[in-house]
Design an enzyme around this catalytic site. Structure first.
Site, short mmCIF file in Angstrom:
data_model
loop_
_atom_site.label_atom_id
_atom_site.label_comp_id
_atom_site.label_asym_id
_atom_site.label_seq_id
_atom_site.Cartn_x
_atom_site.Cartn_y
_atom_site.Cartn_z
N TYR A 1 0.82 -1.21 0.00
CA TYR A 1 0.00 0.00 0.00
C TYR A 1 0.86 1.27 0.00
CZ TYR A 1 -3.10 3.71 1.54
OH TYR A 1 -3.77 4.89 1.62
N ASP B 1 -8.27 -3.60 -1.41
CA ASP B 1 -9.41 -2.79 -1.86
C ASP B 1 -8.98 -1.50 -2.52
OD1 ASP B 1 -9.72 -0.56 0.62
OD2 ASP B 1 -8.76 -2.44 1.16
N LYS C 1 -11.33 -9.33 5.29
CA LYS C 1 -11.93 -8.01 5.52
C LYS C 1 -12.61 -7.54 4.24
CE LYS C 1 -10.89 -3.29 6.86
NZ LYS C 1 -9.81 -2.31 6.98
#
Length: 514
Positions: free
Chosen positions: A262, A297, A369
């Site tokens: 990320y 995501d 998640k």
């Protein structure tokens, strides 16, 4: 692997083998390098705390002084404790203050006299993390876990820790199982951890040790009130990833956002810095019993959720490999994925089910998640609430482990407290009404074929990454369409190759491996 999708076990095994092949050189790189953040985290475990009058932590001052005298490649623990012995003091924080004033000089130790006291100091810090883990286990045994899955994960983000606390407590009373305190905008790019309680964050609250302590104490109080253990989440990412992981372990946080790529992709942090830091941080998480949440995501906010679905699967497999190598157990792998397909696309819900069920069956024991729709929110709150309802239903149908509450105003404006109440009503209704519907849900050929296609594309991409190397693949924009070369990015100057005499016992103490 049987499952509802009928995935080919040979293809699944091939995907995992390729992920390990792609990840292994990066692990080797992490084993042969260190960073200023790793060394600062080590000193925090060894007892250095506090900050100077300008708010710069003493660990920063101390590491900077060592680097100025002898560089980073030897590690800082040996030189610091060697100087401590020579100075005749037992207080490493006082030594940091003297170093900042220029009254202490550091050299590469000529003997091993400092190793025993240095190791003992780090061991005391790890013992404190162990105590906090046992404390969590006792509280869960006494108060109990939420009675059902998925756990409901809800965000607070005022910027003021003293405003966050009552909001977090109210959310727990309203049914939230996990409270995530969003971090202040830009903190991931600070190369130091602010000190003390803070009230001036931007779209989130600064991650500090004192803020962690205050929120954990408040949620413990609410846990006793509601009769179930309420978990606390923050962010171990950015330039201070290992330090924040250490502080999280010391203050008994339960989950941490901790993705292997990320920071590289979305904060332009140097890839080598990130991979070295994330390995060390995950070793701390493993020891502390913290569940990590990964960030796949985010790819779907910059790339198309259908075209790039396989990159999410690849990242999940890489995150799994890196996490297991660092010592995390299956129950700690909160691998991320999201409900981000354009709702105007025909069959969009069936595609979402295919992607969600693929993740569930690839990682059957992991508390996945599941992230709500944000990219296609328009400001139409009625449409947004409906989208969130479909997202909640997809989570129930596919047996997700952690469900982040979607807001109908998500990505449009900062949600009001009333928005959160409506969003929780949506979640509670769907989960109650669906019950164990996932037991009855049997996907048809469309969903099975789509899942098999995504898995096949993931294998094809992993084969390509194995041929060119993960760092080069990241540099070419493979994930989230961001191009991040390994020789660029923020924080590169804080990376050093370990010298032949590099010494830091922390990894061995954390993992039990030499």
């Amino acid at each position: 692997m049987a499952g509802k999708l009928g995935l080919d076990p040979a293809v699944v095994a091939r995907a995992r083998a390729l992920a390990a092949e792609a990840g292994r050189p990066v692990v080797d790189l992490a084993r042969t390098h260190t960073t200023v953040a790793v060394e600062r985290a080590t000193l925090r475990l060894a007892g250095v705390e506090g900050a100077d009058p300008d708010g710069i932590p003493w660990v920063n001052r101390l590491v900077d002084a060592v680097v100025a005298d002898i560089g980073l490649g030897h590690g800082v623990l040996g030189p610091v404790f060697d100087a401590l012995i020579g100075d005749g003091h037992a207080d490493v924080t006082l030594l940091a203050q003297k170093a900042a004033a220029g009254s202490v000089r550091f050299t590469v130790p000529s003997t091993r006299r400092a190793r025993r006291p240095a190791t003992a100091a780090v061991r005391r810090g790890i013992a404190r993390i162990d105590r906090r883990r046992r404390e969590r286990e006792r509280l869960i045994a006494r108060l109990g876990d939420p009675p059902r899955r998925p756990w409901i994960y809800l965000i607070v983000a005022t910027g003021d820790i003293y405003e966050d606390i009552p909001q977090a407590q109210a959310a727990a009373r309203a049914g939230a199982d996990v409270i995530a305190v969003i971090r202040s905008t830009g903190q991931s790019l600070l190369d130091y951890v602010p000190e003390g309680a803070t009230r001036e964050g931007f779209a989130g609250t600064y991650a500090t040790q004192e803020n962690f302590r205050l929120m954990r104490a408040a949620l413990d109080e609410t846990s006793r009130e509601v009769g179930r253990y309420v978990r606390l989440t923050n962010y171990a990412s950015g330039l201070c990833m290992p330090e924040i992981a250490a502080l999280a372990g010391l203050e008994r946080l339960d989950m941490m956002l901790n993705d292997s790529m990320y920071g590289i992709l979305f904060r332009d942090i140097n890839p080598i810095r990130t991979f070295v830091d994330q390995r060390f941080s995950r070793q701390i998480h493993a020891r502390a019993g913290i569940v990590i949440n990964t960030g796949e995501d985010n790819y779907l906010t910059t790339a198309d959720a259908v075209d790039a679905a396989h990159t999410v699967t690849v990242s999940q497999l890489l995150n799994e490999y890196f996490a297991r190598e660092a010592g995390l157990q299956t129950w700690q792998l909160g691998l991320g994925h999201a409900f981000e397909i354009n709702p105007d696309l025909p069959e969009s819900f069936r595609l979402e089910l295919a992607h969600a069920l693929l993740a569930r069956e690839l990682f059957p024991g992991a508390p996945l998640k599941w992230m709500p729709p944000t990219r296609h929110m328009t400001g139409d709150v009625f449409r947004g609430n409906l989208l969130d309802g479909f997202f909640n239903l997809a989570g129930a149908l596919t047996g997700q482990g952690i469900l982040l509450v979607g807001m109908m105003t998500e990505a449009v404006v900062t949600p009001w407290l009333s928005d959160r109440d409506i969003a929780l009503q949506n979640v509670h209704y769907v989960l109650r009404a669906a019950g164990n519907l996932h037991e009855d849900f049997v996907p048809g050929p469309f969903i099975q074929d789509r899942a098999a296609t995504v898995l096949a594309e993931a294998v094809e991409l992993l084969e390509r990454i194995g041929g060119q190397g993960l760092l080069d693949a990241i540099g070419e924009g493979t994930f989230g369409i961001m191009r991040r070369p390994a020789d660029r990015g923020k924080g590169l100057d804080g990376v050093a190759r370990r010298a032949a005499d590099y010494w830091n016992p922390t990894e061995a103490l954390l993992t039990g491996r030499p």
